[in-house]
Design a protein around this motif. Structure first.
Motif, PDB file in Angstrom:
ATOM      1  N   ILE A  52       0.794  -1.657  -0.180  1.00 50.08           N
ATOM      2  CA  ILE A  52      -0.349   0.021   0.042  1.00 50.08           C
ATOM      3  C   ILE A  52       0.650   1.413  -0.122  1.00 50.08           C
ATOM      4  CG2 ILE A  52      -1.277   1.527   1.164  1.00 50.08           C
ATOM      5  CD1 ILE A  52      -2.542  -1.929   2.587  1.00 50.08           C
ATOM      6  N   ILE A  53       1.479   1.438   0.748  1.00 56.37           N
ATOM      7  CA  ILE A  53       2.918   2.234   0.914  1.00 56.37           C
ATOM      8  C   ILE A  53       3.698   2.418  -0.443  1.00 56.37           C
ATOM      9  CG2 ILE A  53       5.210   3.349   2.145  1.00 56.37           C
ATOM     10  CD1 ILE A  53       3.819   1.787   4.129  1.00 56.37           C
ATOM     11  N   ASP A  54       4.061   1.231  -0.713  1.00 55.75           N
ATOM     12  CA  ASP A  54       4.719   1.442  -2.034  1.00 55.75           C
ATOM     13  C   ASP A  54       3.983   2.384  -3.714  1.00 55.75           C
ATOM     14  OD1 ASP A  54       7.013   0.642  -3.724  1.00 55.75           O
ATOM     15  OD2 ASP A  54       5.940  -0.601  -4.882  1.00 55.75           O
ATOM     16  N   SER A  55       2.743   1.907  -3.096  1.00 54.07           N
ATOM     17  CA  SER A  55       1.452   2.276  -4.643  1.00 54.07           C
ATOM     18  C   SER A  55       1.516   3.503  -4.014  1.00 54.07           C
ATOM     19  CB  SER A  55      -0.054   1.588  -3.910  1.00 54.07           C
ATOM     20  OG  SER A  55      -1.022   2.150  -4.674  1.00 54.07           O
ATOM     21  N   LEU A  56       1.650   3.932  -2.771  1.00 53.49           N
ATOM     22  CA  LEU A  56       1.384   5.628  -2.760  1.00 53.49           C
ATOM     23  C   LEU A  56       2.493   6.678  -2.736  1.00 53.49           C
ATOM     24  CD1 LEU A  56      -0.595   5.474   0.722  1.00 53.49           C
ATOM     25  CD2 LEU A  56      -1.683   6.155  -1.268  1.00 53.49           C
ATOM     26  N   ILE A  57       3.255   6.096  -2.937  1.00 55.41           N
ATOM     27  CA  ILE A  57       4.485   6.683  -3.655  1.00 55.41           C
ATOM     28  C   ILE A  57       5.444   6.109  -4.737  1.00 55.41           C
ATOM     29  CG2 ILE A  57       7.493   5.887  -3.923  1.00 55.41           C
ATOM     30  CD1 ILE A  57       6.901   4.768  -0.434  1.00 55.41           C
ATOM     31  N   GLN A  58       4.536   5.243  -5.668  1.00 53.83           N
ATOM     32  CA  GLN A  58       4.695   5.441  -6.615  1.00 53.83           C
ATOM     33  C   GLN A  58       3.070   6.183  -7.540  1.00 53.83           C
ATOM     34  OE1 GLN A  58       6.542   3.787  -8.968  1.00 53.83           O
ATOM     35  NE2 GLN A  58       7.302   3.100  -7.298  1.00 53.83           N
ATOM     36  N   GLY A  60       2.879   9.576  -6.060  1.00 55.66           N
ATOM     37  CA  GLY A  60       3.283  10.864  -5.987  1.00 55.66           C
ATOM     38  C   GLY A  60       4.340  11.224  -4.260  1.00 55.66           C
ATOM     39  N   ALA A  61       3.941   9.966  -3.614  1.00 59.16           N
ATOM     40  CA  ALA A  61       3.654  10.721  -2.151  1.00 59.16           C
ATOM     41  C   ALA A  61       5.258  10.411  -2.225  1.00 59.16           C
ATOM     42  CB  ALA A  61       2.891   8.784  -1.361  1.00 59.16           C
ATOM     43  N   GLN A  62       5.582  12.174  -0.686  1.00 62.12           N
ATOM     44  CA  GLN A  62       7.000  11.750  -0.550  1.00 62.12           C
ATOM     45  C   GLN A  62       7.011  11.661   0.852  1.00 62.12           C
ATOM     46  OE1 GLN A  62       7.902  15.788  -1.872  1.00 62.12           O
ATOM     47  NE2 GLN A  62       8.014  15.417  -4.155  1.00 62.12           N
ATOM     48  N   GLY A  63       5.892  10.989   1.772  1.00 62.46           N
ATOM     49  CA  GLY A  63       5.966  10.722   2.905  1.00 62.46           C
ATOM     50  C   GLY A  63       5.032  10.592   3.525  1.00 62.46           C
ATOM     51  N   ILE A  64       4.848   9.478   4.538  1.00 65.26           N
ATOM     52  CA  ILE A  64       4.293   8.454   4.902  1.00 65.26           C
ATOM     53  C   ILE A  64       4.038   8.460   6.091  1.00 65.26           C
ATOM     54  CG2 ILE A  64       3.574   6.018   5.448  1.00 65.26           C
ATOM     55  CD1 ILE A  64       3.551   6.797   2.307  1.00 65.26           C
ATOM     56  N   ILE A  65       2.460   9.068   6.405  1.00 60.02           N
ATOM     57  CA  ILE A  65       1.708   8.801   7.448  1.00 60.02           C
ATOM     58  C   ILE A  65       0.930   8.052   7.975  1.00 60.02           C
ATOM     59  CG2 ILE A  65      -0.259  10.368   8.821  1.00 60.02           C
ATOM     60  CD1 ILE A  65      -0.176  12.635   7.247  1.00 60.02           C
ATOM     61  N   ILE A  75       5.448  -1.130  11.119  1.00 62.13           N
ATOM     62  CA  ILE A  75       6.130  -0.231  10.042  1.00 62.13           C
ATOM     63  C   ILE A  75       7.131   0.160  10.284  1.00 62.13           C
ATOM     64  CG2 ILE A  75       6.029   1.454   7.658  1.00 62.13           C
ATOM     65  CD1 ILE A  75       4.807  -1.395   7.577  1.00 62.13           C
ATOM     66  N   LYS A  76       8.655   0.289  10.261  1.00 61.65           N
ATOM     67  CA  LYS A  76       9.630   0.805  10.734  1.00 61.65           C
ATOM     68  C   LYS A  76       9.951   2.298   9.786  1.00 61.65           C
ATOM     69  CE  LYS A  76       9.310  -1.808  14.852  1.00 61.65           C
ATOM     70  NZ  LYS A  76       8.291  -0.773  15.598  1.00 61.65           N
ATOM     71  N   PRO A  77      10.857   3.044  10.148  1.00 58.79           N
ATOM     72  CA  PRO A  77      11.472   3.651   8.968  1.00 58.79           C
ATOM     73  C   PRO A  77      12.445   2.925   8.101  1.00 58.79           C
ATOM     74  CG  PRO A  77      11.732   4.745  11.444  1.00 58.79           C
ATOM     75  CD  PRO A  77      11.415   3.133  11.433  1.00 58.79           C
ATOM     76  N   GLU A  78      12.980   1.801   8.333  1.00 59.10           N
ATOM     77  CA  GLU A  78      13.782   1.237   7.859  1.00 59.10           C
ATOM     78  C   GLU A  78      13.368   0.226   6.387  1.00 59.10           C
ATOM     79  OE1 GLU A  78      13.643  -1.121  11.141  1.00 59.10           O
ATOM     80  OE2 GLU A  78      13.834   0.791  11.109  1.00 59.10           O
ATOM     81  N   ASP A  79      12.265   0.448   6.836  1.00 64.65           N
ATOM     82  CA  ASP A  79      11.025  -0.371   5.914  1.00 64.65           C
ATOM     83  C   ASP A  79      10.674   0.658   4.421  1.00 64.65           C
ATOM     84  OD1 ASP A  79      11.117  -2.939   7.387  1.00 64.65           O
ATOM     85  OD2 ASP A  79       9.022  -2.580   8.230  1.00 64.65           O
ATOM     86  N   THR A  80      11.207   1.685   4.384  1.00 60.54           N
ATOM     87  CA  THR A  80      10.131   2.781   3.047  1.00 60.54           C
ATOM     88  C   THR A  80      11.598   3.383   3.018  1.00 60.54           C
ATOM     89  OG1 THR A  80       9.586   4.449   4.751  1.00 60.54           O
ATOM     90  CG2 THR A  80       8.412   2.102   3.833  1.00 60.54           C
ATOM     91  N   ASP A  81      11.498   4.324   1.437  1.00 63.19           N
ATOM     92  CA  ASP A  81      12.232   4.800   1.400  1.00 63.19           C
ATOM     93  C   ASP A  81      11.608   6.410   1.432  1.00 63.19           C
ATOM     94  OD1 ASP A  81      14.541   2.683   0.268  1.00 63.19           O
ATOM     95  OD2 ASP A  81      13.285   2.878  -1.187  1.00 63.19           O
ATOM     96  N   VAL A  82      11.556   6.506   1.696  1.00 64.26           N
ATOM     97  CA  VAL A  82      10.339   8.087   2.453  1.00 64.26           C
ATOM     98  C   VAL A  82      10.551   8.204   3.723  1.00 64.26           C
ATOM     99  CG1 VAL A  82       9.113   7.927   0.094  1.00 64.26           C
ATOM    100  CG2 VAL A  82       7.627   7.230   1.893  1.00 64.26           C
ATOM    101  N   ILE A  83      10.551   9.378   3.983  1.00 62.54           N
ATOM    102  CA  ILE A  83      10.035   9.484   5.516  1.00 62.54           C
ATOM    103  C   ILE A  83       8.644   9.192   5.835  1.00 62.54           C
ATOM    104  CG2 ILE A  83       9.296  11.510   4.681  1.00 62.54           C
ATOM    105  CD1 ILE A  83      10.628  12.693   7.394  1.00 62.54           C
TER     106      ILE A  83
END
Length: 101
Positions: A52-58, A60-65, A75-83
């Protein structure tokens, strides 16, 4: 997440909020009630959250709340490439600042 509590504040700050589609929102709600809120953290649930996070990044999401207290336990900070914005931590820090200020 689709209610104005977040979206209006983000829009007012010039941030375009993106929300998961209805199917993904239903999945998140179901897992919060049936798993995460009960201390159940399944690898397949984490994998779906990351999809789901990857879909949001695709989109254009630059951060995830991470807008629920249980999600940062999965979900941990190291799990994604966005803030990631852990609202539990953000609210706790604001409460301490307010109490000490």
């Amino acid at each position: 997440m689709e209610h104005t509590f977040f979206t209006d504040k983000l829009s007012a700050a010039g941030i375009e909020p993106l929300t998961p589609n209805q199917t993904d929102r239903d999945f998140i709600h179901q897992t919060l009630m049936d798993e995460l809120g009960k201390g159940i953290f399944l690898p397949e649930t984490k994998a779906r959250y990351l999809q789901i996070i990857d879909s949001l990044i695709q989109q254009g999401a630059q951060g995830i709340i991470l807008g629920c207290t249980e999600i940062p336990l999965l979900i941990k900070p190291e799990d994604t490439d966005v803030i990631q914005f852990d609202t539990t931590q953000i609210h706790s820090a604001a409460a301490v600042e307010f109490a000490l200020g």
